[in-house]
Design a protein around this motif. Structure first.
Motif, PDB file in Angstrom:
ATOM      1  N   ASN A 298     -23.443 -21.201 -61.613  1.00 43.92           N
ATOM      2  CA  ASN A 298     -23.076 -21.434 -60.208  1.00 43.92           C
ATOM      3  C   ASN A 298     -23.475 -22.824 -59.728  1.00 43.92           C
ATOM      4  O   ASN A 298     -22.816 -23.390 -58.845  1.00 43.92           O
ATOM      5  N   ASP A 299     -24.567 -23.349 -60.260  1.00 49.84           N
ATOM      6  CA  ASP A 299     -25.109 -24.631 -59.791  1.00 49.84           C
ATOM      7  C   ASP A 299     -25.546 -25.443 -61.014  1.00 49.84           C
ATOM      8  O   ASP A 299     -26.733 -25.535 -61.324  1.00 49.84           O
ATOM      9  N   PRO A 300     -24.591 -26.038 -61.734  1.00 47.73           N
ATOM     10  CA  PRO A 300     -24.895 -26.642 -63.046  1.00 47.73           C
ATOM     11  C   PRO A 300     -25.834 -27.842 -63.003  1.00 47.73           C
ATOM     12  O   PRO A 300     -26.399 -28.199 -64.027  1.00 47.73           O
ATOM     13  N   TYR A 301     -26.019 -28.451 -61.837  1.00 45.01           N
ATOM     14  CA  TYR A 301     -26.900 -29.616 -61.747  1.00 45.01           C
ATOM     15  C   TYR A 301     -28.239 -29.268 -61.094  1.00 45.01           C
ATOM     16  O   TYR A 301     -28.966 -30.154 -60.668  1.00 45.01           O
ATOM     17  N   ARG A 302     -28.542 -28.007 -61.031  1.00 50.12           N
ATOM     18  CA  ARG A 302     -29.801 -27.559 -60.452  1.00 50.12           C
ATOM     19  C   ARG A 302     -30.965 -27.921 -61.384  1.00 50.12           C
ATOM     20  O   ARG A 302     -30.891 -27.718 -62.596  1.00 50.12           O
ATOM     21  N   ALA A 326     -32.978 -29.057 -71.892  1.00 56.16           N
ATOM     22  CA  ALA A 326     -33.682 -30.338 -71.807  1.00 56.16           C
ATOM     23  C   ALA A 326     -32.691 -31.501 -71.687  1.00 56.16           C
ATOM     24  O   ALA A 326     -32.877 -32.426 -70.875  1.00 56.16           O
ATOM     25  N   HIS A 327     -31.632 -31.454 -72.487  1.00 56.92           N
ATOM     26  CA  HIS A 327     -30.611 -32.506 -72.422  1.00 56.92           C
ATOM     27  C   HIS A 327     -29.907 -32.491 -71.070  1.00 56.92           C
ATOM     28  O   HIS A 327     -29.632 -33.547 -70.480  1.00 56.92           O
ATOM     29  N   ARG A 328     -29.681 -31.303 -70.564  1.00 62.67           N
ATOM     30  CA  ARG A 328     -28.967 -31.161 -69.290  1.00 62.67           C
ATOM     31  C   ARG A 328     -29.758 -31.769 -68.125  1.00 62.67           C
ATOM     32  O   ARG A 328     -29.216 -32.541 -67.329  1.00 62.67           O
ATOM     33  N   VAL A 329     -31.050 -31.426 -68.022  1.00 60.91           N
ATOM     34  CA  VAL A 329     -31.846 -31.962 -66.910  1.00 60.91           C
ATOM     35  C   VAL A 329     -32.115 -33.448 -67.101  1.00 60.91           C
ATOM     36  O   VAL A 329     -32.244 -34.189 -66.117  1.00 60.91           O
ATOM     37  N   PHE A 330     -32.203 -33.889 -68.354  1.00 60.33           N
ATOM     38  CA  PHE A 330     -32.404 -35.316 -68.615  1.00 60.33           C
ATOM     39  C   PHE A 330     -31.217 -36.114 -68.082  1.00 60.33           C
ATOM     40  O   PHE A 330     -31.387 -37.180 -67.483  1.00 60.33           O
ATOM     41  N   MET A 331     -30.014 -35.614 -68.284  1.00 57.30           N
ATOM     42  CA  MET A 331     -28.822 -36.307 -67.815  1.00 57.30           C
ATOM     43  C   MET A 331     -28.641 -36.164 -66.302  1.00 57.30           C
ATOM     44  O   MET A 331     -28.030 -37.012 -65.658  1.00 57.30           O
ATOM     45  N   THR A 332     -29.194 -35.101 -65.725  1.00 56.29           N
ATOM     46  CA  THR A 332     -29.048 -34.873 -64.280  1.00 56.29           C
ATOM     47  C   THR A 332     -30.042 -35.698 -63.481  1.00 56.29           C
ATOM     48  O   THR A 332     -29.672 -36.428 -62.559  1.00 56.29           O
ATOM     49  N   ILE A 343     -38.699 -31.031 -70.806  1.00 61.24           N
ATOM     50  CA  ILE A 343     -38.655 -31.831 -72.035  1.00 61.24           C
ATOM     51  C   ILE A 343     -39.965 -31.682 -72.811  1.00 61.24           C
ATOM     52  O   ILE A 343     -39.982 -31.608 -74.042  1.00 61.24           O
ATOM     53  N   GLY A 344     -41.096 -31.612 -72.069  1.00 62.82           N
ATOM     54  CA  GLY A 344     -42.389 -31.381 -72.712  1.00 62.82           C
ATOM     55  C   GLY A 344     -42.425 -30.063 -73.451  1.00 62.82           C
ATOM     56  O   GLY A 344     -42.936 -29.969 -74.576  1.00 62.82           O
ATOM     57  N   ASN A 345     -41.862 -29.018 -72.841  1.00 61.94           N
ATOM     58  CA  ASN A 345     -41.780 -27.712 -73.518  1.00 61.94           C
ATOM     59  C   ASN A 345     -40.931 -27.789 -74.781  1.00 61.94           C
ATOM     60  O   ASN A 345     -41.244 -27.166 -75.803  1.00 61.94           O
ATOM     61  N   TYR A 346     -39.852 -28.554 -74.705  1.00 61.82           N
ATOM     62  CA  TYR A 346     -38.968 -28.699 -75.870  1.00 61.82           C
ATOM     63  C   TYR A 346     -39.719 -29.314 -77.048  1.00 61.82           C
ATOM     64  O   TYR A 346     -39.660 -28.806 -78.169  1.00 61.82           O
ATOM     65  N   TYR A 347     -40.452 -30.401 -76.787  1.00 62.44           N
ATOM     66  CA  TYR A 347     -41.199 -31.049 -77.875  1.00 62.44           C
ATOM     67  C   TYR A 347     -42.351 -30.175 -78.358  1.00 62.44           C
ATOM     68  O   TYR A 347     -42.690 -30.189 -79.545  1.00 62.44           O
ATOM     69  N   SER A 348     -42.929 -29.403 -77.462  1.00 66.68           N
ATOM     70  CA  SER A 348     -44.002 -28.493 -77.869  1.00 66.68           C
ATOM     71  C   SER A 348     -43.477 -27.433 -78.824  1.00 66.68           C
ATOM     72  O   SER A 348     -44.112 -27.113 -79.834  1.00 66.68           O
ATOM     73  N   LEU A 349     -42.295 -26.889 -78.514  1.00 65.22           N
ATOM     74  CA  LEU A 349     -41.707 -25.874 -79.388  1.00 65.22           C
ATOM     75  C   LEU A 349     -41.375 -26.452 -80.758  1.00 65.22           C
ATOM     76  O   LEU A 349     -41.424 -25.742 -81.771  1.00 65.22           O
ATOM     77  N   LYS A 350     -41.064 -27.739 -80.798  1.00 72.83           N
ATOM     78  CA  LYS A 350     -40.800 -28.403 -82.080  1.00 72.83           C
ATOM     79  C   LYS A 350     -42.087 -28.757 -82.820  1.00 72.83           C
ATOM     80  O   LYS A 350     -42.044 -29.249 -83.944  1.00 72.83           O
ATOM     81  N   GLY A 351     -43.235 -28.540 -82.178  1.00 75.18           N
ATOM     82  CA  GLY A 351     -44.518 -28.862 -82.805  1.00 75.18           C
ATOM     83  C   GLY A 351     -44.938 -30.301 -82.632  1.00 75.18           C
ATOM     84  O   GLY A 351     -45.924 -30.735 -83.232  1.00 75.18           O
TER      85      GLY A 351
END
Length: 577
Positions: A298-302, A326-332, A343-351
């Motif tokens: 409903n709100d893709p840029y939220r 992460a990519h979506r909010v980075f571009m928004t 983005i921090g959570n994304y890198y944490s999940l990658k170790g």
């Protein structure tokens, strides 16, 4: 007028008034609720939609609704005056001051309005001075910050503002917006009781200023305080209660309020996000994920609240979904604290914990009071075995919000890593007090009691029992209860919990090493109780496994058959194991 039309009419006027007074956050919130009101199908025509142009016209006078507002389910609400602009406009000075204000030139705005006496001008001048003081405070924090960004800087405008606004208040010459500023000032001065009184007066006079409700919520840290507030009946009060119940950890009550409000505001993204927050606190991650997916459609840029969505994806280890978010909010909007946390959570999940910390630090540069960033950065330092830094980060989170159970739990984990179970237990207790229905906290306390330094096994059993009653998703409590009772020489209790744990594993169709342990114990227990048929069932199941347990099962079966035939066997293992 129908309830929905009443709400629309009020919100349209409120949006203009809030925008005119530069309360843009409150105006945005009101606009979101306006478009969140479900359209009456009978009136939904191209010329009469919620996006109709010119529908927000405003009359420059004071008036009162002639009809009582009945938003939902036929509940009668007290009619509330709708404030509108003075007939006498403050003139060109106000327009100039508003332009300066919008350009963040707060002192220039206040200076222009120094001799203006209209209510709008008084409000904007006081608001501009308050924000000028806040701006200078932020600058001093950067210049003088100590460890972890702490500093003793204050807003130097508070004293003069409090003196002036106090005089206005005593004389009864303040409007609801000036009362809102007065409440802000009193809150920062630490005069919380008077601040609550003033903010209640403000929202009772003008209930559509969500910023005032938000400040009032921050002062309601206990249920008793909330119940003591003398608030008028209005549908905005229900929004307030739905939000404050969330902060007071009354999640089911918050859900009920949100569902109640959806009767009118069925398309409100804000209410959907509130429901997701409550479900998140109840650890219903599948439901939370579904709600956020719908919100993004409903709100893709939220970006707002999306950091919570990233926490859910992290917990469920959804690499691709978290990468996409992460990519979506980075571009928004990459320079939002929420974006940095995602983005921090994304890198944490990658170790990649070092890179994760970089983004959490960036979030804190954007907002020093970003609770999520402090807490998650503490988690990263724990992963990196940097316990002193983890303790510092968690302590900063606790300073910001003493009711954040995650930070207290993080402190407990840090001290547990440093082999200091007494300290760890203290912080785990604080965490469990704030979130008593989270099994992980009770398990953490139990593990502290099990350590050699404490060795309080009876207390550990109590904690594990509490965890087992709190929907222990990790399935730790039942197994540990069985083992502890076995160690303490309570075979009946141990067998009870081993059996319950075995039933859980069977219902979930999970093959775990714990299953072999449970089968072996139950086989020996029923052999000792001379319940040979039950013991044979468990022994037979053990024959399907490889390893020493299989040989033990064979030995038990031979022993039971010998006992049943009346001949002794030399290789019977006697209970307890």
């Amino acid at each position: 007028m129908s309830s929905k039309e009443s709400c629309r009419a009020e919100l349209r006027i409120a949006i203009r008034q809030l925008t005119d007074r530069c309360l843009y956050s409150a105006s945005k919130w009101a606009a979101e609720q306006l478009v969140g009101i479900e359209q009456d199908p009978a009136k939904f025509t191209p010329s009469n939609t919620r996006f109709q142009r010119g529908s927000s016209s405003i009359r420059r006078k004071y008036r009162t609704h002639e009809t009582s507002v009945t938003p939902i389910a036929g509940v009668s609400y007290v009619a509330t005056p709708v404030m509108e602009e003075d007939e006498i406009i403050d003139g060109d000075f106000y327009l100039l001051a508003k332009s300066y204000f919008d350009c963040r030139e707060y002192r220039r705005a206040a200076h222009v309005l120094r001799d203006q006496k209209g209510s709008r001008s008084v409000f904007l001048r006081c608001y501009a001075l308050y924000l000028a003081g806040e701006k200078r405070k932020e600058e001093e924090m950067v210049e003088l910050e100590g460890p972890l960004g702490k500093s003793d800087t204050v807003n130097h405008e508070l004293v003069s503002l409090e003196r002036e606004l106090s005089t206005f208040h005593k004389n009864g010459t303040v409007d609801p917006f000036v009362l809102y500023i007065y409440g802000l000032v009193l809150k920062q001065k630490g005069r919380e009781n008077l601040a609550r009184t003033v903010l209640v007066e403000s929202v009772n006079s003008y209930p559509w200023n969500w910023s005032a409700w938000t400040e009032l919520q921050s002062l309601c840290k206990k249920v008793d305080i909330l119940n003591s507030l003398n608030l008028n009946s209005h549908w905005m009060k229900d929004f307030f209660l739905a939000s404050v119940y969330q902060e007071l950890r009354m999640h089911n009550e918050s859900l009920s309020k949100c569902e109640y409000l959806q009767g009118t505001f069925g398309n409100s993204n804000y209410l959907q996000a509130q429901i997701a927050k409550a479900q998140y606190s109840l650890r219903e991650f599948d439901q939370v994920e579904a709600i956020f997916e719908e919100l993004l459609r409903n709100d893709p840029y939220r970006v707002e609240d999306m950091d919570m969505y990233s926490n859910v994806l992290y917990a469920k280890e959804c690499f691709s979904s978290l990468s996409y978010l992460a990519h979506r909010v980075f571009m928004t909007d990459k320079y939002r604290p929420e974006s940095c946390c995602i983005i921090g959570n994304y890198y944490s999940l990658k170790g990649q914990h070092e890179k994760s910390v970089v983004y959490f630090r960036r979030a804190l540069k954007l907002d020093k009071n970003c609770l999520t960033a402090w807490t998650l950065m503490g988690h990263e330092f724990v992963e990196m075995k940097n316990t002193p830094a983890a303790v510092d980060a968690y302590r900063r989170a606790v300073d910001i919000d003493p009711c954040d159970y995650r930070a207290w739990y993080g402190l407990g984990q840090a001290y547990e890593m440093m082999a200091m179970p007494f300290y760890a237990l203290h912080y785990f207790k604080k965490s469990a007090f704030l979130q008593p229905n989270d099994s992980r906290l009770w398990i953490a306390m139990a593990q502290c009691y099990e350590t050699d330094q404490l060795h309080m096994l009876d207390e550990a059993i109590k904690c594990y029992r509490r965890a087992a009653n709190c929907n222990d998703r990790e399935a730790i409590a039942l197994h540990q209860l069985a083992k502890l009772h076995s160690e303490l020489g309570h075979p009946e209790e141990a067998a009870f919990y081993y059996k319950k744990d075995l039933e859980r594993m069977e219902s979930e169709e999970r093959e775990e090493p714990k299953m072999v342990e449970a089968l072996l114990y139950l086989a020996k227990y029923y052999r000792a109780q001379k319940r040979f048929e039950d013991a044979e069932v468990y022994c037979t199941r053990l024959l399907d496994y490889t390893g020493p347990e299989r040989e033990t099962a064979k030995s038990l079966l031979r022993g039971m058959r010998s006992a049943q035939s009346g001949f002794p066997s030399m290789d019977v293992e006697h209970f307890p194991p």
